[in-house]
Design a protein around this motif. Structure first.
Motif, PDB file in Angstrom:
ATOM      1  N   LEU A  60      18.955  -5.828   0.767  1.00 57.37           N
ATOM      2  CA  LEU A  60      19.799  -4.883   0.045  1.00 57.37           C
ATOM      3  C   LEU A  60      18.991  -3.817  -0.698  1.00 57.37           C
ATOM      4  CD1 LEU A  60      22.346  -7.505  -1.395  1.00 57.37           C
ATOM      5  CD2 LEU A  60      22.546  -6.151   0.683  1.00 57.37           C
ATOM      6  N   HIS A  61      17.696  -3.979  -0.739  1.00 56.00           N
ATOM      7  CA  HIS A  61      16.864  -3.031  -1.489  1.00 56.00           C
ATOM      8  C   HIS A  61      15.696  -2.614  -0.584  1.00 56.00           C
ATOM      9  CE1 HIS A  61      19.273  -4.358  -4.913  1.00 56.00           C
ATOM     10  NE2 HIS A  61      19.082  -5.570  -4.451  1.00 56.00           N
ATOM     11  N   ILE A  62      14.472  -2.625  -1.125  1.00 54.27           N
ATOM     12  CA  ILE A  62      13.343  -2.271  -0.269  1.00 54.27           C
ATOM     13  C   ILE A  62      12.540  -3.529   0.071  1.00 54.27           C
ATOM     14  CG2 ILE A  62      13.205   0.092  -1.094  1.00 54.27           C
ATOM     15  CD1 ILE A  62      10.821  -0.705  -2.824  1.00 54.27           C
ATOM     16  N   THR A  63      11.742  -3.416   1.116  1.00 50.49           N
ATOM     17  CA  THR A  63      11.009  -4.592   1.591  1.00 50.49           C
ATOM     18  C   THR A  63       9.692  -4.734   0.827  1.00 50.49           C
ATOM     19  OG1 THR A  63       9.785  -3.350   3.255  1.00 50.49           O
ATOM     20  CG2 THR A  63      11.928  -4.233   3.921  1.00 50.49           C
ATOM     21  N   PRO A  64       9.126  -5.930   0.833  1.00 48.37           N
ATOM     22  CA  PRO A  64       7.798  -6.110   0.221  1.00 48.37           C
ATOM     23  C   PRO A  64       6.751  -5.180   0.826  1.00 48.37           C
ATOM     24  CG  PRO A  64       8.793  -8.240   0.685  1.00 48.37           C
ATOM     25  CD  PRO A  64       9.692  -7.205   1.309  1.00 48.37           C
ATOM     26  N   GLU A  65       6.892  -4.900   2.102  1.00 54.60           N
ATOM     27  CA  GLU A  65       5.957  -4.008   2.789  1.00 54.60           C
ATOM     28  C   GLU A  65       6.063  -2.592   2.215  1.00 54.60           C
ATOM     29  OE1 GLU A  65       6.688  -4.003   6.998  1.00 54.60           O
ATOM     30  OE2 GLU A  65       5.593  -2.149   7.276  1.00 54.60           O
ATOM     31  N   GLN A  66       7.281  -2.127   2.004  1.00 51.98           N
ATOM     32  CA  GLN A  66       7.461  -0.788   1.409  1.00 51.98           C
ATOM     33  C   GLN A  66       6.913  -0.757  -0.021  1.00 51.98           C
ATOM     34  OE1 GLN A  66      11.765  -0.744   2.362  1.00 51.98           O
ATOM     35  NE2 GLN A  66      11.422   1.361   3.027  1.00 51.98           N
ATOM     36  N   THR A  67       7.201  -1.818  -0.749  1.00 53.19           N
ATOM     37  CA  THR A  67       6.713  -1.896  -2.132  1.00 53.19           C
ATOM     38  C   THR A  67       5.193  -1.849  -2.163  1.00 53.19           C
ATOM     39  OG1 THR A  67       8.605  -3.284  -2.695  1.00 53.19           O
ATOM     40  CG2 THR A  67       6.772  -3.280  -4.249  1.00 53.19           C
ATOM     41  N   LEU A  68       4.575  -2.597  -1.266  1.00 56.90           N
ATOM     42  CA  LEU A  68       3.111  -2.643  -1.248  1.00 56.90           C
ATOM     43  C   LEU A  68       2.522  -1.279  -0.881  1.00 56.90           C
ATOM     44  CD1 LEU A  68       0.345  -4.021  -1.250  1.00 56.90           C
ATOM     45  CD2 LEU A  68       0.790  -4.772   1.098  1.00 56.90           C
ATOM     46  N   ARG A  69       3.060  -0.681   0.165  1.00 56.64           N
ATOM     47  CA  ARG A  69       2.509   0.623   0.582  1.00 56.64           C
ATOM     48  C   ARG A  69       2.631   1.633  -0.568  1.00 56.64           C
ATOM     49  NH1 ARG A  69       1.586   0.307   6.109  1.00 56.64           N
ATOM     50  NH2 ARG A  69       3.041  -0.920   7.347  1.00 56.64           N
ATOM     51  N   ARG A  70       3.720   1.550  -1.310  1.00 57.78           N
ATOM     52  CA  ARG A  70       3.896   2.457  -2.453  1.00 57.78           C
ATOM     53  C   ARG A  70       2.902   2.099  -3.559  1.00 57.78           C
ATOM     54  NH1 ARG A  70       9.685   2.452  -5.212  1.00 57.78           N
ATOM     55  NH2 ARG A  70       8.977   0.361  -5.778  1.00 57.78           N
ATOM     56  N   ALA A  71       2.796   0.803  -3.844  1.00 57.39           N
ATOM     57  CA  ALA A  71       1.920   0.363  -4.943  1.00 57.39           C
ATOM     58  C   ALA A  71       0.459   0.717  -4.675  1.00 57.39           C
ATOM     59  CB  ALA A  71       2.064  -1.141  -5.139  1.00 57.39           C
ATOM     60  N   MET A  72       0.065   0.604  -3.414  1.00 57.36           N
ATOM     61  CA  MET A  72      -1.336   0.907  -3.092  1.00 57.36           C
ATOM     62  C   MET A  72      -1.669   2.371  -3.379  1.00 57.36           C
ATOM     63  SD  MET A  72      -1.706  -1.397   0.386  1.00 57.36           S
ATOM     64  CE  MET A  72      -3.127  -0.554   1.065  1.00 57.36           C
ATOM     65  N   LEU A  73      -0.664   3.226  -3.272  1.00 51.23           N
ATOM     66  CA  LEU A  73      -0.922   4.654  -3.520  1.00 51.23           C
ATOM     67  C   LEU A  73      -0.659   5.043  -4.977  1.00 51.23           C
ATOM     68  CD1 LEU A  73       0.537   6.072  -0.196  1.00 51.23           C
ATOM     69  CD2 LEU A  73      -1.864   6.163  -0.929  1.00 51.23           C
ATOM     70  N   GLU A  74       0.087   4.205  -5.702  1.00 49.93           N
ATOM     71  CA  GLU A  74       0.398   4.532  -7.105  1.00 49.93           C
ATOM     72  C   GLU A  74      -0.846   4.592  -7.979  1.00 49.93           C
ATOM     73  OE1 GLU A  74       3.279   1.566  -8.076  1.00 49.93           O
ATOM     74  OE2 GLU A  74       4.977   2.907  -7.735  1.00 49.93           O
ATOM     75  N   VAL A  75      -1.896   3.896  -7.561  1.00 53.81           N
ATOM     76  CA  VAL A  75      -3.103   3.869  -8.405  1.00 53.81           C
ATOM     77  C   VAL A  75      -4.045   5.038  -8.114  1.00 53.81           C
ATOM     78  CG1 VAL A  75      -3.030   1.362  -8.668  1.00 53.81           C
ATOM     79  CG2 VAL A  75      -4.348   2.359  -6.775  1.00 53.81           C
ATOM     80  N   VAL A  76      -3.775   5.763  -7.045  1.00 48.55           N
ATOM     81  CA  VAL A  76      -4.668   6.873  -6.703  1.00 48.55           C
ATOM     82  C   VAL A  76      -4.399   8.030  -7.664  1.00 48.55           C
ATOM     83  CG1 VAL A  76      -5.291   8.562  -4.933  1.00 48.55           C
ATOM     84  CG2 VAL A  76      -4.737   6.209  -4.281  1.00 48.55           C
ATOM     85  N   PRO A  77      -5.424   8.508  -8.375  1.00 49.46           N
ATOM     86  CA  PRO A  77      -5.175   9.585  -9.340  1.00 49.46           C
ATOM     87  C   PRO A  77      -4.939  10.922  -8.642  1.00 49.46           C
ATOM     88  CG  PRO A  77      -7.510   9.020  -9.282  1.00 49.46           C
ATOM     89  CD  PRO A  77      -6.827   8.063  -8.376  1.00 49.46           C
TER      90      PRO A  77
END
Lengths: 386, 432
Positions: free
Chosen positions: B151-168
């Motif tokens: 019903l929401h987003i997948t762990p894979e989508q969350t991870l791909r987003r999280a991996m880029l969230e730390v890039v300044p």
């Protein structure tokens, strides 16, 4: 201290253990889980998945159904599948979220039985136990269900002592030759084997009539002990816990004959006293203890057993240990000179010890599958223990 | 025909051809999971906080990659979930783990799980304390929460987003185009690279970053491209935060969409789109040759091989190739046009399920098929299959021409399906 694993994998979990135990029994096992339980199990911990069909599924639970307590989707999905596939029984396994929200599996099982006419039972896993705990619960739940309402043993017509093998899963006996060898050894020692619970050619024999018809049961792993105790307490069938390992098989068969005569159960390897702490075998407690007992009997060498399986099923005896956490293993191995264990335990052993590999599917999964021996023929002396 | 596992496309509903129910998992594991994806981040270490049964799968994934030294776990025990404060358990567990390291990794990808949602774990408290105690470590906020994925987003989508969230973000934007969000390196002979290089830009994929420091420079690009659907969310979000222009250029298979994508790219790069006629003709010729070569060989395609299985089926059918089946449990919204075209022109094309309960006992003996994808190979029981996932990075006209060659190769040669398809993470090290 929390239960942290820096480098070791955890053992196969209880949900997978339950699925493995029931694999060959013709039923349908449903894990109430969002995703992952089935994939983890069939990828790493199930050797039969590619070529041997078994009805093992997950429910695909979503957050809204979990929050609102909507069990209808779960029940209806099972009813649809049961209608199409006609399993002999339906087993329901639990996972963390349904465990935490208190899903009434016993009630759901009654609803399903009532609406399908198919026996349905609950295996009370919750993903926090190890495979031995899950398999143990599954074997016991299956046997309780299949022997419900039966109160008599059949008459022995052959004159041979009829035996059942309990506690057989690939998680402990991944090389199928092991179970074939155990059956063959029993037969050549005068026993008639009615069933194997639950792998190998004789798994089909694990049906209601046979379950209550044996004269004695051989428990070859701790996964079978609770089930054997139930059969003893309910039907008077004695059991012997032990594995016919090199140097120890005669003792196991002798104890089986004694159990038949006396109707008393026993843990066969406990009669062999062992001391010493610098030679260690780590693994499932019944097989590891039987191997250690065989070494003691034949060569008078003491080997300490480090049991890796849920100690509530079968506690280590004497000088032996139970290890659950990574830190426990590091402590247990730190002064060892020789370790017999799954190769992954090398990661937590001192560097300069002698390490004898005995791969265990429940530890290393399919990493060393081709190296897993027929355990009846595993001989640590030949492998360099001396 | 058992309609719970197979339906003709003319009778299929969009986007869900099959009724939801219990789920089977085929012994086919070439697709990547969150462990494989996370390992792409150079120097990172993954930490999972979950119960035994959940832990087992991720740790063994790493073990089979020979990467046990890059993954650890905090095992949640029953009494901790029932009687203790999950926030404290999580924080203490991760802390105790990190104190075991002789040398801390530069980045730790943290994976709480479904129970952290349900037990109301205060993850911000966890992260803020960890960041205070381990200032040299970048904590990446992932999740392994499959209970949310329907019903929401997948762990894979969350991870791909999280991996880029730390890039300044960077004030300096090099003449570099990032191609992110997928697991397969993009096909280097694709015309997309010709376009980018013609405009004077370099390209960079995650596979090109060899250290964590290099990875953290991804924010200095002038353009971000994502080709893979589950990467879109993360790359788009990253682009917005870092003010980098962004293009989602999916693995289109129909000529109009291929050219539309490449036109958008050319505009972003500030160049004219070259005439694509020769490339289109080249693809037509390659597919016509393929048809002549494999003749009426029945073909099956699965959704793991290509994110556009229906579009691919249409493309092949339009060139006379005998596509009989598409294995897919649902139809991507991106595929609605192709689905409509197939319904109209090839109404007897079969859609077959892969997770419905009946799939466990379906016949798998039709070795006559030529399969595109591992799942199609297993379900068809064939040794002739194109062993790819995620389109193998085969982008554009040239990518599809290369795919036609791979199909021809699969027609000519047998593969050991039973050995290949159960291996996890196609393209990763496999120790089994």
């Amino acid at each position: 201290m929390r239960n942290t694993f820096r480098i070791l994998p955890v053992l196969t979990g209880d949900v997978s253990g339950a699925a493995s135990a029931l694999y060959e029994l013709g039923g349908m096992t449903v894990i109430h889980d969002p995703s992952g339980c089935n994939s983890t199990y069939n990828t790493h911990d199930e050797t039969r998945w590619y070529n041997e069909d078994s009805l093992i599924y997950i429910s695909g639970l979503n957050d809204m159904d979990a929050i609102t307590g909507n069990d209808d989707r779960f029940i209806n999905a099972i009813l649809d599948a049961a209608d199409a596939l006609s399993p002999r029984f339906i087993a329901l396994a639990n996972s963390p979220i349904p465990f935490l929200n208190g899903t009434d599996f016993e009630g759901i099982a009654k609803v399903i039985t009532g609406r399908t006419g198919i026996p349905c039972f609950y295996v009370s896993t919750n993903a926090t136990g190890d495979y031995a705990s899950g398999a143990s619960k599954a074997f016991e739940a299956y046997v309780r269900q299949m022997t419900s309402g039966i109160d008599k043993k059949t008459t022995n017509k052959t004159g041979k002592i009829r035996a059942g093998i309990i506690g057989a899963t690939p998680l402990d006996f991944a090389n199928p030759e092991t179970i074939a060898s155990v059956v063959s050894m029993l037969e050549s020692n005068g026993f008639e084997v009615l069933y194997s619970l639950a792998m190998g050619d004789l798994s089909e024999g694990a049906v209601s009539g046979n379950l209550v018809s044996t004269d004695v049961n051989l428990v070859i792993s701790s996964t079978g002990l609770a089930c054997a105790k139930y059969l003893y307490e309910s039907f008077g069938i004695p059991y012997v816990a032990g594995f016919p390992a090199a140097g120890f098989a005669d003792t196991v068969f002798r104890e089986l004959r004694n159990a038949f005569k006396t109707s008393k159960p026993c843990i066969s390897y406990e009669e062999i006293n062992r001391n010493g702490t610098d030679r260690i075998i780590a693994g499932e407690i019944v097989t590891a203890s039987s191997i250690a007992a065989g070494i003691k009997k034949r060569n008078d060498i003491d080997v300490r057993v480090v049991s890796v399986c849920d100690s509530s099923l079968l506690a280590p005896s004497g000088n032996d240990l139970y290890c659950h956490r990574e830190d426990d293993f590091i402590e247990a191995f730190k002064d060892a000179k020789t370790v017999i264990a799954d190769p992954l335990y090398k990661h937590v052993c001192p560097e300069n010890i002698k390490f004898i590999e005995l791969p265990h599917l429940a530890m290393s999964g399919r990493l060393y599958l081709k190296k897993i021996p027929d355990i009846t023929g595993f001989d640590p002396i030949k492998e360099g223990l001396l | 025909m058992d309609k719970t596992i197979a339906v003709k496309i003319k009778d299929a509903s969009f986007p869900a051809p099959f009724k939801a129910g219990l789920e089977f998992n085929a012994p086919v594991h070439g697709t990547w999971n969150i462990v494989h994806i996370g390992m792409q981040l150079p120097g990172s270490h993954q930490v999972y906080i979950c119960a035994d049964n959940c832990m087992r799968g991720v740790i063994m994934t790493a073990a089979e990659m020979d990467m046990l030294d890059r993954i650890s776990g905090v095992v949640l025990e029953e009494h901790e979930m029932v009687s203790e404060d999950i926030t404290a358990v999580t924080l203490e567990g991760i802390r105790e783990l990190l104190l075991k390291f002789d040398e801390l990794p530069p980045a730790v990808i943290v994976f709480p799980v479904c129970v952290h949602h349900f037990l109301n774990c205060d993850l911000e408290y966890v992260y803020s304390n960890l960041e205070k105690e381990f200032p040299g470590v970048t904590f990446i906020r992932a999740f392994m929460d499959p209970i949310m994925q329907k019903l929401h987003i997948t762990p894979e989508q969350t991870l791909r987003r999280a991996m880029l969230e730390v890039v300044p973000s960077s004030e300096r934007h090099e003449k570099t185009v990032n191609i992110l969000g997928s697991d397969m390196p993009l096909f280097k002979d694709s015309e997309i690279f010709d376009l980018i290089h013609k405009a004077g830009y370099e390209t960079r994929e995650i596979f090109d970053t060899k250290t964590f420091e290099e990875y953290m420079e991804l924010g200095n690009a002038s353009l971000n491209i994502c080709n893979y659907p589950t990467g879109d969310l993360g790359v788009k979000s990253f682009s917005e935060r870092c003010s980098i222009p962004y293009l989602y250029l999916p693995f289109a298979v129909l000529p109009e969409e291929i050219e539309e994508g490449e036109r958008r790219l050319a505009v972003s790069l500030g160049i004219e789109l070259p005439d694509m006629t020769d490339l289109k003709t080249g693809l037509d010729n390659a597919l016509d040759e393929l048809r002549a070569y494999i003749q009426d060989k029945p073909v099956a395609i699965d959704y793991t091989a290509h994110p556009r299985p229906f579009g691919l089926a249409y493309l092949l059918l339009e060139h006379g190739i005998n596509v009989k089946k598409v294995y897919a449990d649902s139809v991507s919204l991106e595929e609605e046009p192709a689905f409509g075209l197939l319904k109209e022109k090839y109404p007897d094309l079969l859609i077959e399920a892969t997770i419905a309960p009946g799939c466990r006992v379906s016949e798998r003996l039709d070795g006559d098929y030529l399969a595109i994808g591992q799942k199609a190979a297993w379900f068809c029981g064939t040794k002739h299959f194109v062993n790819i996932i995620e389109a193998k990075g085969l982008y554009g006209y040239k990518g599809l021409i290369r795919l036609s060659e791979l199909i021809k190769d699969a027609y000519d040669n047998e593969s050991d399906t039973e050995d290949i398809v159960p291996r996890k993470g196609l393209g990763c090290v496999s120790c089994i």
